[in-house]
Write an enzyme that holds these catalytic residues in place. Sequence first.
Site, PDB file in Angstrom:
ATOM      1  N   TYR A 160      41.963  39.810  34.447  1.00  0.00           N
ATOM      2  CA  TYR A 160      41.080  39.237  35.473  1.00  0.00           C
ATOM      3  C   TYR A 160      40.743  37.788  35.128  1.00  0.00           C
ATOM      4  O   TYR A 160      39.583  37.396  35.092  1.00  0.00           O
ATOM      5  CB  TYR A 160      39.783  40.064  35.640  1.00  0.00           C
ATOM      6  N   HIS A 161      41.788  37.032  34.869  1.00  0.00           N
ATOM      7  CA  HIS A 161      41.600  35.607  34.633  1.00  0.00           C
ATOM      8  C   HIS A 161      42.948  34.905  34.792  1.00  0.00           C
ATOM      9  O   HIS A 161      43.989  35.550  34.889  1.00  0.00           O
ATOM     10  CB  HIS A 161      41.024  35.345  33.230  1.00  0.00           C
ATOM     11  N   ALA A 162      42.883  33.582  34.800  1.00  0.00           N
ATOM     12  CA  ALA A 162      44.092  32.747  34.751  1.00  0.00           C
ATOM     13  C   ALA A 162      43.882  31.745  33.622  1.00  0.00           C
ATOM     14  O   ALA A 162      42.780  31.634  33.065  1.00  0.00           O
ATOM     15  CB  ALA A 162      44.295  32.010  36.072  1.00  0.00           C
TER      16      ALA A 162
END
Length: 133
Positions: A49-51
């Site tokens: 749940y991130h970049a």
Amino acid sequence: MSLVKWIDFQVLGDARGSLVALEREHNVPFEIRRVYFIYNTAEGVSRGYHAHRKLRQVAVCVAGSCTMVLDDGHKREEVVMDTPTRGLLIEDLVWREMHHFSDDCVLMVLASELYDEADYIRDYQKFVTERCK
Ligand code: T46
């Protein structure tokens, strides 16, 4: 263009079993500055749940299985990771989520940079804004 970029590894095998070697230039397209692995994941847990702003990575499921979702703010693609014989190249500015970890899953990740929390974008709307500007 698909977000899913597999790198197929040559399997060096003999009567004793199999061996895969990962080397910069040969089958990893960046200088490897860090390696980490995710294992012993509790049942029902999802991760990611991130970049990343700058980081490039190659993820290899060396045991068990999980699914990886990649998202560029326009499209979302999901792949099953269940073999140590290929790696998933994850470029910068790609949102990732990991789901459905098997009990025995070991996900090894080769990274182009040292750990830097400032490189993470953990808010999806912020990611879309940065990606699409
Ligand atoms: C990614 C996906 C595939 C460190 O201190 N050093 C490290 O090298 C890493 C990767 C993490 N950490 C710390 C930061 C957190 O306190 O370990 C904790 C768990 O990290 P995080 O919640 O970011 O873990 P995941 O599984 O959500 O994401 C990880 C990587 O962080 C990320 O870069 O692309 O795996």
